[in-house]
Design a protein around this motif. Sequence first.
Motif, PDB file in Angstrom:
ATOM      1  N   UNK A   1     -46.701 -20.634  46.723  1.00  0.00           N
ATOM      2  CA  UNK A   1     -46.369 -22.061  46.760  1.00  0.00           C
ATOM      3  C   UNK A   1     -47.583 -22.904  47.130  1.00  0.00           C
ATOM      4  N   UNK A   2     -48.274 -22.529  48.192  1.00  0.00           N
ATOM      5  CA  UNK A   2     -49.427 -23.315  48.623  1.00  0.00           C
ATOM      6  C   UNK A   2     -50.642 -23.083  47.730  1.00  0.00           C
ATOM      7  N   UNK A   3     -50.682 -21.958  47.070  1.00  0.00           N
ATOM      8  CA  UNK A   3     -51.733 -21.727  46.071  1.00  0.00           C
ATOM      9  C   UNK A   3     -51.578 -22.705  44.910  1.00  0.00           C
ATOM     10  N   UNK A   4     -50.342 -22.905  44.461  1.00  0.00           N
ATOM     11  CA  UNK A   4     -50.073 -23.861  43.394  1.00  0.00           C
ATOM     12  C   UNK A   4     -50.410 -25.281  43.839  1.00  0.00           C
ATOM     13  N   UNK A   5     -50.061 -25.644  45.075  1.00  0.00           N
ATOM     14  CA  UNK A   5     -50.364 -26.989  45.574  1.00  0.00           C
ATOM     15  C   UNK A   5     -51.879 -27.197  45.658  1.00  0.00           C
ATOM     16  N   UNK A   6     -52.600 -26.155  46.102  1.00  0.00           N
ATOM     17  CA  UNK A   6     -54.059 -26.273  46.211  1.00  0.00           C
ATOM     18  C   UNK A   6     -54.704 -26.478  44.845  1.00  0.00           C
ATOM     19  N   UNK A   7     -54.189 -25.795  43.817  1.00  0.00           N
ATOM     20  CA  UNK A   7     -54.736 -25.959  42.466  1.00  0.00           C
ATOM     21  C   UNK A   7     -54.550 -27.396  41.991  1.00  0.00           C
ATOM     22  N   UNK A   8     -53.337 -27.934  42.187  1.00  0.00           N
ATOM     23  CA  UNK A   8     -53.081 -29.297  41.739  1.00  0.00           C
ATOM     24  C   UNK A   8     -53.880 -30.323  42.542  1.00  0.00           C
ATOM     25  N   UNK A   9     -54.138 -30.045  43.802  1.00  0.00           N
ATOM     26  CA  UNK A   9     -54.985 -30.951  44.583  1.00  0.00           C
ATOM     27  C   UNK A   9     -56.394 -31.016  44.005  1.00  0.00           C
ATOM     28  N   UNK A  10     -56.932 -29.876  43.582  1.00  0.00           N
ATOM     29  CA  UNK A  10     -58.271 -29.855  43.009  1.00  0.00           C
ATOM     30  C   UNK A  10     -58.307 -30.541  41.644  1.00  0.00           C
ATOM     31  N   UNK A  11     -57.199 -30.439  40.898  1.00  0.00           N
ATOM     32  CA  UNK A  11     -57.174 -31.049  39.566  1.00  0.00           C
ATOM     33  C   UNK A  11     -56.922 -32.549  39.654  1.00  0.00           C
ATOM     34  N   UNK A  12     -55.917 -32.950  40.418  1.00  0.00           N
ATOM     35  CA  UNK A  12     -55.529 -34.355  40.491  1.00  0.00           C
ATOM     36  C   UNK A  12     -56.463 -35.175  41.385  1.00  0.00           C
ATOM     37  N   UNK A  13     -56.965 -34.579  42.472  1.00  0.00           N
ATOM     38  CA  UNK A  13     -57.838 -35.248  43.429  1.00  0.00           C
ATOM     39  C   UNK A  13     -57.251 -36.587  43.892  1.00  0.00           C
ATOM     40  N   UNK A  14     -56.069 -36.553  44.502  1.00  0.00           N
ATOM     41  CA  UNK A  14     -55.443 -37.814  44.925  1.00  0.00           C
ATOM     42  C   UNK A  14     -56.177 -38.417  46.117  1.00  0.00           C
ATOM     43  N   UNK A  15     -56.027 -39.716  46.270  1.00  0.00           N
ATOM     44  CA  UNK A  15     -56.660 -40.391  47.393  1.00  0.00           C
ATOM     45  C   UNK A  15     -56.000 -39.988  48.712  1.00  0.00           C
ATOM     46  N   UNK A  16     -54.672 -39.937  48.711  1.00  0.00           N
ATOM     47  CA  UNK A  16     -53.934 -39.519  49.898  1.00  0.00           C
ATOM     48  C   UNK A  16     -53.326 -38.145  49.615  1.00  0.00           C
ATOM     49  N   UNK A  17     -53.962 -37.112  50.088  1.00  0.00           N
ATOM     50  CA  UNK A  17     -53.506 -35.765  49.762  1.00  0.00           C
ATOM     51  C   UNK A  17     -52.212 -35.427  50.488  1.00  0.00           C
ATOM     52  N   UNK A  18     -51.951 -36.028  51.645  1.00  0.00           N
ATOM     53  CA  UNK A  18     -50.722 -35.748  52.372  1.00  0.00           C
ATOM     54  C   UNK A  18     -49.516 -36.254  51.590  1.00  0.00           C
TER      55      UNK A  18
END
Length: 514
Positions: free
Chosen positions: A30-47
């Motif tokens: 689950x957190x592996x998938x979230x980490x991948x999307x964080x690197x791809x999307x690069x949101x301003x507010x990651x929380x």
Amino acid sequence: MAKLQEIEKKGRAINSKFAAYMEKHLLYELFYEIAIQLMIQKPEDHIVFMKQYLQLAAKKLNISNIILIAPTSFDRIALAKVLQEELGVHPLTLKDLRNVCSQHDDGCHCKESEDLACAMRKILESEATFRESGWILVDLPRTKREAQIFQRIGIIPTHVIQLIVSNDTENSKICTDIFACYKTCDPTSTSKNMKHRPYLKNLRDLREVYGHCLIEVEVGIRSIDELGKDCAKLTKIKKHCGAPSLFRIALVGSRGSGCTTLAKYLAERFNLVHIDYDQIMEQARLQQNFLGKMLRTFEDKWGERPKPKLRIQVIEKYISEYECLKRGWVLTGYPKTVEDFKLLDLNPTPPNRVIFVEVNGDVCRERLLNRRYNFVTGSKHILSRTNYADNDDCKLTIHSRDLRLVVERDLQEYEENVTNMMQYAGESAIKIDGNEEERIVREQIEAIIMRPISSWHSRVPKPPPVIDPMNIEFDPYDEPDSRVGNGMLLVHPVILIHRASYFRNITPFAWCHI
């Protein structure tokens, strides 16, 4: 000192529960998938992004996104339709993405590969069915650069299936009359090799990009339906995302199937603790405690084994020890029945790999009846493999567990229970043929346990539902409950109340008069 040991023991138990809980609910994935999307999307507010994406990420864990790689002569569309029926994934072709590109022309003058990637993203954003059921790409990506563009934009497959098509299989798919089109089907044909050469060149590059999730499937002589079902089974095995895990292996097989020998090999190969049920049960019988006394009581009764709740106490004592929690374990001789299996699954650290070793009963019977032990050295011998003429000093005898009566009883008990255990384990268990050579069986087991953890949590029995007494309808003609009087309200026998809901409507003043 004793206090510190007690605290350390409690800490180990908590850690083992945490590890099993994280495996059960796929928290690493689950957190592996979230980490991948964080690197791809690069949101301003990651929380905020993680809070919003968490529910979608949990759903995506059980969704298959497939890329199908095969020669152009193979009927990939037919295979995609079979996978759609088996898995519910929706096929997408190069033509589909080009249609979307023409319909959504936003003035972006990208190259074709970037256009296709943008079209794929628009489909996933607009069509909820693709996000919820998964997809399968049939004709693309075609090159390494195109695959990298797809990855950069966030289109990442869970499985990439490469079909290996031999010349004979490919010819049989194309030809109806081998003599009429011999030149077309000849593997040495220049025109055919010219068409096949770009595919081979791009194949090497695509294998390099998708090496972490690549599955090679040889077509052979199977039909499209058979091939699709086999590919569907492979896609249900999730790829390992780097999550730490320990092997907790249950080798289930009849006596004489070679499970003990395999377990000793696995224990040495992967530094596991080998737990042999018969051995630890014998040790538990000799102990001067309540459990040992109960086991000796059952031993005195001929033909009666200890109850399942006693057997699981012996197993739990060993698998909860520090070495087993630290290194993992491989268990043989247990479970014997489906009740044993369910009790083992209720343990905080149940087996995450269940392997049934299938060996012909006659072979097991012959191995056990021809087995002898040297009562001086303790070594084990097989009559057919030992030359006694060269060794007159060899003192061999039959073990009490290898007597024909005991052997027949054990084999019969296994045959009566193995079907129910397999049904209970379902897809979380793997069956292997133990009649093969020892080397082949070892290689098969190594390949099985090196795969990602299977869905062992799907077979864990659920506890019985909690019954709310206020929702139960009482009948005045029922037998009186023995719990009445033990903290429960005593009602005068003249009063007949048919429904428990009546109590909820009685005021405190009325209760005083009752």
